[in-house]
Design a protein around this motif. Structure first.
Motif, PDB file in Angstrom:
ATOM      1  N   VAL B 993       0.755  -1.062  -0.008  1.00 25.82           N
ATOM      2  CA  VAL B 993       0.011   0.115  -0.100  1.00 25.82           C
ATOM      3  C   VAL B 993       0.935   1.320  -0.239  1.00 25.82           C
ATOM      4  O   VAL B 993       1.470   1.543   1.008  1.00 25.82           O
ATOM      5  N   PHE B 994       0.767   1.956  -1.040  1.00 27.25           N
ATOM      6  CA  PHE B 994       1.822   3.186  -1.215  1.00 27.25           C
ATOM      7  C   PHE B 994       1.151   4.599  -0.874  1.00 27.25           C
ATOM      8  O   PHE B 994       2.124   5.428  -0.522  1.00 27.25           O
ATOM      9  N   LEU B 995      -0.079   4.489  -0.894  1.00 25.81           N
ATOM     10  CA  LEU B 995      -0.872   5.927  -0.653  1.00 25.81           C
ATOM     11  C   LEU B 995      -1.879   5.512   0.371  1.00 25.81           C
ATOM     12  O   LEU B 995      -2.721   4.552   0.250  1.00 25.81           O
ATOM     13  N   ASP B 996      -2.086   6.769   1.062  1.00 27.06           N
ATOM     14  CA  ASP B 996      -3.212   6.604   2.179  1.00 27.06           C
ATOM     15  C   ASP B 996      -3.513   5.425   2.870  1.00 27.06           C
ATOM     16  O   ASP B 996      -4.715   4.818   2.550  1.00 27.06           O
ATOM     17  N   PRO B 997      -2.561   4.862   3.237  1.00 31.11           N
ATOM     18  CA  PRO B 997      -2.870   3.455   4.197  1.00 31.11           C
ATOM     19  C   PRO B 997      -4.092   3.591   5.061  1.00 31.11           C
ATOM     20  O   PRO B 997      -4.978   2.288   5.319  1.00 31.11           O
ATOM     21  N   GLU B 998      -4.461   4.723   5.633  1.00 31.40           N
ATOM     22  CA  GLU B 998      -5.626   4.596   6.593  1.00 31.40           C
ATOM     23  C   GLU B 998      -6.763   4.751   5.815  1.00 31.40           C
ATOM     24  O   GLU B 998      -7.831   4.801   6.418  1.00 31.40           O
ATOM     25  N   GLY B 999      -6.672   5.154   4.496  1.00 28.61           N
ATOM     26  CA  GLY B 999      -8.103   5.174   3.712  1.00 28.61           C
ATOM     27  C   GLY B 999      -8.765   6.490   4.138  1.00 28.61           C
ATOM     28  O   GLY B 999      -9.988   6.457   3.984  1.00 28.61           O
ATOM     29  N   THR B1000      -8.071   7.607   4.516  1.00 29.23           N
ATOM     30  CA  THR B1000      -8.860   8.925   4.693  1.00 29.23           C
ATOM     31  C   THR B1000      -9.216   9.464   3.558  1.00 29.23           C
ATOM     32  O   THR B1000     -10.413  10.177   3.772  1.00 29.23           O
ATOM     33  N   ARG B1001      -8.927   9.179   2.286  1.00 29.43           N
ATOM     34  CA  ARG B1001      -9.546   9.875   1.343  1.00 29.43           C
ATOM     35  C   ARG B1001     -10.865   9.409   0.996  1.00 29.43           C
ATOM     36  O   ARG B1001     -11.576  10.014  -0.125  1.00 29.43           O
ATOM     37  N   LEU B1002     -11.235   8.319   1.348  1.00 28.76           N
ATOM     38  CA  LEU B1002     -12.677   7.759   1.105  1.00 28.76           C
ATOM     39  C   LEU B1002     -13.468   8.414   1.811  1.00 28.76           C
ATOM     40  O   LEU B1002     -14.795   8.423   1.465  1.00 28.76           O
ATOM     41  N   ASN B1003     -13.031   9.144   2.802  1.00 28.79           N
ATOM     42  CA  ASN B1003     -13.960   9.878   3.492  1.00 28.79           C
ATOM     43  C   ASN B1003     -14.229  11.464   3.144  1.00 28.79           C
ATOM     44  O   ASN B1003     -13.333  11.818   2.292  1.00 28.79           O
TER      45      ASN B1003
END
Ligand SMILES: Cc1cc2nc3c(=O)[nH]c(=O)nc-3n(C[C@H](O)[C@H](O)[C@H](O)COP(=O)(O)OP(=O)(O)OC[C@H]3O[C@@H](n4cnc5c(N)ncnc54)[C@H](O)[C@@H]3O)c2cc1C
Ligand SMILES: NC(=O)c1ccc[n+]([C@@H]2O[C@H](COP(=O)([O-])OP(=O)(O)OC[C@H]3O[C@@H](n4cnc5c(N)ncnc54)[C@H](O)[C@@H]3O)[C@@H](O)[C@H]2O)c1
Ligand SMILES: Cc1cc2nc3c(=O)[nH]c(=O)nc-3n(C[C@H](O)[C@H](O)[C@H](O)COP(=O)(O)O)c2cc1C
Ligand SMILES: [Zn+2]
Lengths: 211, 1004, 97, 431
Positions: B993-1003
């Protein structure tokens, strides 16, 4: 908001204007797209009387149970697809016809283990008719189209060249200059199937547009 | 040139239609109705070719399909065609024909040097030499290859088109000779759907080559005409001339090829050149006639040495004398018929040389009565003449030793007509798995019991008298109709009547007695085309190649374009005699399709060019095309790969698309994803079984990602499934796997869990699916779907809701394969284009950017999402992918048991990792292999490979995914990728996972 | 091209069907209870009979039903066709091969 | 010509003279009447140290290497019909070693090295023609797989290169690289050391060389059963009687399951029809081997001039040695698309073989549950190229009662443990 003219039938992009066979001789084959039929897939317990009863109550006729048989009313036709599977067809169609049929069937079959799925959008319908219609279909389809084996009103699923098809020999057209078949094919295969049939029919002379 | 060998009258040719043609650069004339062979003979041309190996001069042997010698190159350029039999080429005006396998010319051929060397070139010589020095084989081979081959391949794309069709009938009759016609008439009168297939241009079969024959009291020609007319009048009967039944397959499936325009001077553009018929017949009548055999004696291959019956056919059908002075050489009564017909046509028949000590039989008697010079108990022991036979030497056969004695007579001639008996054409019968049996009296193999619904009649069934042929044909047609379920008709009760003359008595000698020891003197050819002599057969046996199949392969007898139609039985006879065995013990080699060679083009038919394979297009395809998209093939679908703007490279376009999706708004046509509608009360349990994770608790309106395995535990598909209602789900699959997954679900339901109430229906094509992704996805959707509550409470990540988008009924799923906030909008397929337009128009303010599969791949790789078929290859488990989290420990599912097998638990299995190359500019090639250490030379132990690799514009560097042995334990370590160009890329193993491992962009 | 007698649609050409290998192979009821070897047998091991063979076909381009067929794998003759889940008919399995 | 029976065909044992251009000339002088048998046709002895069942290329090679490398000369090859009459005599003769997985690459590469000296080793010209083998890529996925395989090959010491469309065009000018957009040719791998060989000569060459080392080759002798006592094989029952054997190697390709059944064990193998065809012979137009897994078409031109074309398998079990028409249509359709000028060429003969396919499309060279019995099968659609390597490694397995490292991974056991060598899954084509 969406106007019905924005709806694209599967073959709309080919801009299939009517045209004759050329070279002045009569067309052996007529081909036309029949846009927007209402098509509903019905699955249910073929051995269950309640199921059949409920269908009849809703549709006004019995589901056909013989291989390749069809039955219908003025509004819809049921095509036997397999044991426990039918296609309910409203050939005149229109954008809402599939969902409408599906809804009424779902209501009628509530509580019975059946499945109703609107698939109107997923098929294209190509009508091919004329004296040489059989010969054209025979080029790509392994079924036997001799009248003894494939009669008016009958349906069958099979293949045409490299596409899976459902064939329905329409009962309404009188065979004045040959039989008429509706070829149902997956939407994404529509252009291929059209071109294939047109090419196959070339030696007999093709006219676009229904007779 | 004048047709000096054309008889002034007679024949079935059309003397009003003179046709000009050209052979080897010279102009000739012939008539409509001629074959090329007939027209050449009419002009006195015998030398037409060179043999395969020794380049010996060869003439026309036969008058039909069995021709081994007269092979012609027809036409020029892209329409050129090699190896056609002159005996079957219908003459058309302006025909261009060339001889082949000679250089520089037919009469002076350098290759004929092989003939001088032939002593050291016996069968199989190449197995024994060319081995030294070892490295020279490729050079020897070059020479061998260029000496071999016959004609030349056409040059350029074939401009003609081909067609194919299925067909069905009650009774197929193969062969339009007397037996076949009688059969077709009988079956047709019984009401059967009949197809009669005849390879020749006309009906009549061998009757066309006779003279004075009567049937039912009428001349044969009249009877044929009446039969043709009667068949034409029956609408259940189809007569196909120029149609070869070439193969007899299982379940009475027969393949035929119809020559539609080959014989036409002007070829109408709307007609195919040839057509393949794929015919299912309830019953088959085989009436394929018989083939005359040559005799095997020294130098029996010269131009001018012909089959006796062919000479007769040329006289009677084509009104052509094959020569001026003929010697006839026979071992049976039938040979005399040819002698008589030739004599009647004005040929000087010098002698009939008969192997039989006491010639007898009706034809023999007639010949005696006519005063022909008969030489009983004699054999032709040699011939001379380079380009045309000039002389034959005749010796008397010593009954005691079976040897021929010294030459008793030398006869001048320009024709030697030979008859060695007849072989029924049982090729199709044998292909149908029918066993053939040897008939001692006939000296031939005949059909035994049929293995399928086949009836043999006439000469192909060992009946050589005309009356017998007609009677057998009639009975076969009637029986076949009955077996096909037709009621016997009344008027079909009687068979046509005629006189019966066979070719017996005969005396079999598979090799003609010679005055010299075997192998001395001239070559006694068995297989003319492949230059196989009787001595070659003996050599093979001597060397231990005892099985007839070994003899065939060692000597190549019967392996030419004629497939040994004239030679096989003689070869078997010689093998049997040499080994002191009976012919049935030796047996036949396998008969295989085709009967005569058939054009490749018919198998493709019209499924070429644009119709080769369906091109599946989404409802939005035309927009993509107009936008200049580059397309990628995914299965049969065309998917936009990237959308280059004018002047952009692929790299630039993809970067732009990727950036747009992260920074503002991207739009993608995702219609091709497989969609399966699933209904029924047991659906949740069903999903539990087919996916690795648990499904019981998925709420209505929610979606979940699932992985599908096969029973070997390997990942085969993934996708998101949504719960639409209490008992209603919508599953998505990868584009390529839509059909196989549906098929597998259906299979499990029907065969493994028939009691489950679950119905699966493909709805892939019902919906057009458009994905919008990026920070501006929500604002755009809000604008077009005003009624829809897009708040995270109402429509959180992994939720689905019905609604209207741009006025179109839709299902909107908030799911993401890019890591961005994104929506998948499903609308009725016919509205797909309208939706796309609406989104593009309204999205303009966000600089909405269409992106293709390549950008999608980059976006998902930045997030470490796998693609089935790219990260996986059928040998990868979910654990290998680091997806243990999705594998339920509690329930059973397809493939679960396999995951606990010993090799699945090994720590050195290949596992999914991320890779960063040392140089951020360097994009690893996909498919690069990874090693721990680079060795000076291979083999180098590999630890894995790069499965995906891209430049990531969002990270401003290259990224890659890889499958590496024990990868998860290697985090932070360095691995090396030695590339094909000799360089090595150093890379670091990192999380995938290279980008945004926390998945914040989904919010939001 | 074979003629496959679909129990539902009647005899149809081979190209309308897909093949499913040996018939009457049941998935183990409780996979966790079987040994690795037994699991391997279930997944990979199928009879490969020379002679009369009970096998599965699916009428994919027709009624989409799975069914079973008894076919001689040497002559390709079809001796019987019957519904999935049904017992095989009594046949002469010794027919000459 | 003297009567062969009197000469005692198949009984006498004679010294094998070497084949060469000189022996050809010498024999020409005596009208080729002096050639000895390439191999004897002996009656079976009552007992052998080892019996190899199956006289295909693999069985004959096994016998040859048993004798040559392991000194076992009291052995016999027992063949149901005529040697080389199985798949060995009916395949499209493509030889290459560019397999993806390490285990496969090692085995096939070992075979390829043996091919390179085989004619000299056997003193029989097997016409091994290293004209290069191309595998075509038609889409992005193919390209990715191709690159993976090329890289793996190179690191395994197997020659393998990528060819751009321009380079392909230069090598095969008659190919249509556009193929009308449906199957465009986007690239290819080439193994230049790959090529073709004369299939029959392989069987005959091994037979002759094995015979010269004393191996009995017994034809027309179907094996009908095995005698097994205490889990140990004792004898082989044949049409010519029971023959004692200390060891038995089964190398019967399409009939492997039938043999295993006789011995009391089962194999994860399916016997499927695979067909091939040849065109009429023509002057050289195609100098390499072209393979396209995507469209299931394989074509090369033999030294005799015919185009040799291979197809895909029929999907169902079939011991009929014949393929069906739909497969021919599909194959020739693809060939016509790649080579539009071949539309006018003609098919001369088509035939079929019975190929033994494993679930992972890799072979089995292994010990079996029966002591002293070994199995070599599962070569499926692609075992001709392996013939020398297979025989070499299998001979080791039979002689030593344990696999050679080259074939250790190809055990029967792998289906239990899960260590499959999945050439299917890796989308590698297996001709
Ligand atoms: C059409 C076709 C094309 C192919 N193309 C290629 C290709 O291009 N490249 C490639 O590498 N491979 C190819 N192959 C595969 C290759 O031919 C085989 O894998 C290989 O030849 C197998 O050799 P074998 O010796 O194991 O089997 P076979 O040659 O089949 O030998 C097995 C022998 O066992 C005998 N036997 C069977 N039962 C008994 C019994 N009861 N008693 C005694 N003997 C018995 C058989 O008669 C047979 O002779 C192709 C196969 C086919 C059919
Ligand atoms: N001298 C003799 O004694 C002698 C020898 C042979 C034949 N005959 C005579 O020949 C006649 C035999 O009659 P018949 O009807 O059995 O045979 P025929 O030779 O008259 O007719 C067979 C026909 O089948 C056609 N044919 C063969 N294979 C075909 C295929 N695969 N596809 C399509 N067409 C194919 C041939 O072109 C031919 O027209 C009788 O008149 C008989 O007396 C006599
Ligand atoms: C590489 C190869 C080339 C062949 N070339 C020819 C040929 O030129 N002519 C021919 O008749 N058969 C040819 N054959 C086919 C054989 O005749 C035969 O059909 C094949 O070995 C299968 O045997 P069967 O047909 O006897 O069952 C060839 C076979 C192979 C494997
Ligand atoms: Zn069906």
């Amino acid at each position: 908001m969406i106007e019905s003219y924005l709806r694209q039938s599967p073959l709309a992009h080919l801009a299939l204007a009517a045209h004759g066979p050329g070279s002045g001789k009569p067309a052996g084959v007529h081909m036309a797209e029949r846009p927007f039929p209402g098509l509903v897939n019905l699955r249910g317990p073929g051995d269950n009387a309640n199921f059949h009863g409920a269908f009849k109550a809703a549709a006004g006729y019995d589901l056909p149970v013989e291989a390749g048989a069809t039955a219908g009313s003025a509004n819809t036709t049921a095509l036997w697809l397999g044991p426990g599977e039918w296609l309910i067809l409203d050939a005149r169609g229109g954008p809402k016809s599939g969902p409408r049929i599906a809804e009424s069937l779902r209501a009628a079959l509530a509580g019975i283990s059946a499945a109703v799925t609107d698939i109107s959008e997923s098929r294209a319908c190509i009508r091919i008719s004329g004296a040489k219609a059989r010969a054209v279909l025979q080029k790509g389809c392994p079924l036997d189209f001799h009248p003894r084996h494939f009669a008016q009103g009958q349906c069958a699923q099979s293949v045409l060249a490299r596409a899976a098809i459902l064939l329905h020999m329409t009962p309404d057209e009188t065979a004045a200059d040959g039989p008429a078949f509706d070829v149902y094919v997956a939407r994404s295969f529509a252009e291929y199937t059209w071109r294939w049939l047109e090419d196959a029919a070339r030696e007999f002379g093709v006219a676009r547009g229904e007779r | 040139m004048t047709q000096s060998f054309r008889l002034p009258e007679g024949g079935l040719i059309d003397r009003d239609r003179r046709l000009g043609f050209r052979f080897d650069g010279r102009d000739y004339m012939g008539y409509a109705g001629d074959t090329l062979a007939a027209a050449l003979l009419a002009n006195g041309v015998h030398l037409v070719g060179r043999s395969f190996k020794y380049h010996r001069t060869r003439g026309i042997l036969s008058a039909g399909a069995e021709e081994p010698n007269a092979l012609i190159q027809l036409g020029e350029g892209a329409r050129s065609e090699p190896n056609l039999r002159a005996t079957q080429i219908e003459l058309i005006d302006g025909l261009e024909a060339r001889s082949q396998n000679r250089w520089p010319s037919l009469s002076f051929d350098i290759g004929a040097f092989n003939n001088a060397l032939s002593r050291v070139l016996p069968s199989g010589f190449y197995y024994k030499t060319f081995m030294w020095p070892a490295s020279f084989w490729m050079k020897y081979e070059y020479v061998i290859r260029h000496a071999a081959g016959l004609g030349e391949a056409p040059r350029g794309r074939d401009p003609d088109h081909y067609d194919k069709t299925f067909a069905h009938c009650d009774v197929l009759v193969v062969g339009g000779g007397p037996a076949g016609l009688a059969a077709a008439l009988a079956a047709g009168r019984a009401g059967a759907r009949v197809i009669l297939a005849e390879q020749d241009s006309d009906l009549g079969g061998s009757l066309l080559g006779t003279n004075g024959t009567t049937i039912d009291g009428q001349p044969a020609a009249q009877w044929i005409a009446a039969a043709r007319a009667e068949l034409a009048a029956m609408d259940q009967v189809t007569v196909l001339t120029r149609t070869l039944a070439y193969g007899y397959f299982d379940h009475n499936f027969i393949a035929m090829v119809e020559r539609v325009t080959d014989h036409l001077g002007e070829k109408p553009g709307h007609l195919p050149r040839q057509r393949l018929w794929k015919l299912r017949a309830k019953q088959v009548v085989l009436a394929t006639g018989a083939i005359e055999r040559p005799l095997v004696f020294a130098d029996n291959d010269r131009p001018g040495i012909m089959l006796a019956d062919a000479c007769r056919t040329y006289v009677n059908r084509y009104a052509v004398r094959s020569g001026n002075k003929a010697v006839v050489f026979t071992n049976n009564d039938g040979g005399y018929t040819a002698a008589l017909d030739m004599a009647a046509a004005g040929v000087n028949v010098r002698a009939v040389v008969d192997l039989r000590a006491n010639p007898e039989g009706p034809a023999t008697e007639r010949a005696e009565a006519q005063g022909l010079h008969i030489m009983p108990g004699s054999a032709v022991v040699g011939t001379s003449g380079e380009k045309r036979v000039k002389q034959v030497r005749v010796g008397r056969v010593d009954p005691g030793s079976g040897r021929a004695l010294a030459v008793s007579e030398t006869l001048d001639c320009d024709i030697l007509a030979m008859s060695g008996g007849w072989s029924p054409a049982l090729h199709l019968f044998s292909q149908s798995r029918g066993k053939v049996v040897f008939d001692e009296a006939l000296g031939a193999f005949v059909p035994g019991d049929p293995a399928q619904g086949a009836h043999s009649a006439g000469a192909c069934n060992g009946a050589f008298g005309l009356a017998d042929c007609l009677a057998q044909g009639h009975a076969a047609g009637r029986d076949a109709a009955k077996d096909a379920g037709c009621k016997p008709g009344r008027d079909g009760a009687r068979a046509p009547e005629a006189e019966n003359h066979g070719f017996l008595p005969a005396q079999w000698a598979w090799e003609v007695p010679s005055d010299k020891p075997p192998g001395r003197g001239g070559k006694a050819f068995v297989d003319f085309q492949n230059d196989v002599t009787a001595n070659d057969l003996r050599l093979a046996l001597r060397e231990g190649y005892h099985s007839i199949e070994h003899v065939k392969r060692y000597t190549t007898t019967g392996m030419g374009t004629d497939q040994g139609k004239t030679s096989n039985v003689n070869a078997i006879g010689i093998v049997a005699k040499t080994m002191g065995r009976e012919i049935p013990e030796v047996g036949v080699t396998t008969f295989r399709p085709p009967y005569t060679p058939v054009t490749f083009g018919i198998f493709a038919g019209r499924d070429v060019d644009g119709l080769l394979d369906p091109v599946r297009k989404t409802p939005i395809h035309s927009w993509h095309e107009q936008a200049g998209a580059a397309f990628e093939d995914v299965g049969q679908w065309k998917r936009p790969w990237y959308f280059p703007k004018p002047g952009e490279t692929m790299h630039q376009a993809v970067n732009r698309e990727v950036k747009a999706a992260r920074d503002s708004l991207g739009i993608m046509d995702a219609t091709t994803l497989g969609k399966i509608d699933i209904q029924g009360k047991d659906t949740a349990e069903f999903l539990n079984r087919v996916y690795t994770n648990a499904w019981s608790k998925l709420a209505v309106g929610r979606c979940r990602y699932g992985l599908m395995l096969n029973e070997a535990g390997m990942v085969i598909d993934d996708g998101v499934t949504a719960r639409l209602g209490e008992n209603h789900y919508l599953m998505t699959t990868t584009t390529g796997n839509a059909a196989p997954v549906l098929a597998q679900l259906e299979e499990f339901l029907q065969t493994e869990w028939p009691d489950m109430e679950v119905f699966v229906t493909s709805v892939t094509e019902q919906f057009a699916t458009v994905t919008i992704a990026g920070p501006n996805a929500k604002p755009l959707l809000r604008e077009l779907a005003a009624d829809l509550d897009l708040s995270t409470e109402a429509l959180p990540h992994m939720a689905i809701a019905p609604g209207r988008v741009a006025g179109i009924d839709a299902r909107i799923a908030r799911i993401s394969f890019t890591g961005e906030m994104s929506y998948e909008i499903n609308v009725p397929a016919s509205c797909g284009l309208a939706l796309w337009h609406a989104l593009m128009t309204a999205g303009a303010k966000y600089d909405i950017t269409p992106y293709g599969t390549e950008a999608m791949h980059v976006l998902r790789a930045e997030k470490g999402f796998i693609i089935v078929g790219q990260e996986t290859d059928g040998s990868v488990t979910p654990i290998d992918l680091g997806m243990d989290w999705i594998v339920s420990k509690k329930k059973d599912f397809i493939g679960k048991r396999a995951l606990s097998r010993p090799d699945m638990l090994k720590p050195d299995r290949k596992q999914l990792v991320g890779l960063l190359s040392e140089n951020p500019e360097e994009v690893l090639p996909e498919g690069a292999q990874l090693v721990e250490r680079v060795l000076p030379k291979p083999p180098m132990p590999m630890i894995g490979h790069v499965s995906s690799s891209y430049h990531s514009p969002n990270l401003g560097r290259s990224i890659a995914l890889a499958m590496i042995k024990g990868g998860q334990a290697r985090m932070g370590q360095t691995v090396l990728a030695p590339l094909a160009d000799g360089t090595t890329v150093t890379c670091k193993v990192v999380s995938p996972v290279f980008l945004d491992p926390e998945g914040t962009r989904l919010n939001d | 091209m074979l003629v496959i007698p679909c129990p539902h649609c009647g005899p149809r050409g081979e190209i309308e069907f897909s093949y499913g290998g040996q018939a009457h192979i049941a998935r183990p009821k409780d996979p966790e209870k079987v040994s690795d070897a037994e699991w391997a047998d279930y997944v990979f091991l199928r009879d490969n009979t020379k002679g009369v063979f009970l096998e599965r076909w699916c009428h994919v381009h027709g009624c989409r039903r799975w069914f079973n067929v008894a076919r001689n794998t040497v002559t390709y003759e079809i001796l019987a066709a019957y519904d999935a889940g049904a017992k095989p008919p009594k046949l002469d399995y010794e027919t000459q091969v | 010509m003297t009567c062969p029976e009197k000469e005692g065909w198949g009984t006498a044992f004679e010294m094998m003279p070497r084949y060469s251009i000189f022996s050809l000339i010498r024999n020409a002088l005596s009208y080729h009447e002096g050639w000895p048998r390439a191999w004897r046709s002996p009656e079976p002895k009552s007992s052998y140290d080892a019996i190899i069942v199956g006289g295909g290329g693999h069985g004959l090679a096994t016998a040859y290497y048993l004798a040559k490398n392991h000194g076992m000369t009291n052995i016999a090859v027992v063949e149901r019909g005529w040697i080389g009459g199985g798949n060995t005599g009916r395949n499209t003769t493509i030889v290459r070693s560019n397999y993806l997985w390490d285990e496969s690459a090692a085995l096939y590469e070992h075979a390829l090295k043996l091919w390179e000296g085989l004619s000299q080793d056997l003193n029989f010209n097997v016409m091994f023609s290293q004209r290069g083998v191309l595998n075509l890529a038609h889409n992005q996925h193919d390209l990715r797989e191709l690159s993976r395989r090329i890289n793996a090959n190179r690191l395994n010491g197997v020659d393998s290169e990528f060819l751009s469309p321009q380079e392909i065009k230069a090598l095969v000018p008659i190919m249509d690289l556009r193929a009308n957009g449906r199957y465009p040719v986007l690239g290819a791998s080439i193994q230049r050391r790959g090529g073709t060989a004369r299939h029959d000569a392989v069987a005959w060459g091994y037979a002759r060389a094995a015979d010269a080392l004393g191996v009995d080759i017994i034809q027309q002798c179907p094996v009908t059963g095995f005698q097994v006592e205490d889990g140990q094989v004792r004898a082989v029952e044949t049409a010519k009687g029971t023959i004692q054997a200390r060891k038995v190697g089964i190398v019967t390709a399409g009939h492997s399951s039938v043999m295993a059944g006789m011995a009391g064990f089962r194999l994860p193998v399916q016997s499927l029809p695979l067909q091939a065809l040849v065109s009429e012979p023509i002057k050289p137009v195609l100098d390499t081997v072209i393979m396209s897994g995507a469209v299931h078409a394989y074509v090369s031109q033999s030294d005799k001039g015919e185009l040799v074309i291979g197809a895909g398998v029929d999907s169902y079990i079939g011991y009929g040695q014949r393929g069906s028409l739909p497969v021919t249509e599909q194959t020739l359709g693809a060939i016509c698309e790649l080579f539009p000028m071949f539309r006018r060429m003609r098919m001369l003969r088509q035939w079929g073989g019975i190929v033994d396919v494993c679930p992972d499309a890799s072979p089995i060279l292994s010990k079996t549950p029966v002591g002293g019995m070994y199995i070599n099968c599962g070569w499926g659609t692609g075992g001709f190229k392996a013939t020398p390597g297979s025989g070499w490694a299998f001979a080791h397995t039979v002689a030593k009662d344990e696999p050679h490292p080259l074939n250790a991974a190809f055990s029967l056991d792998r289906f239990r443990t899960g260590y499959l060598i999945d050439e299917h899954g890796a989308a590698a084509v297996a001709h």
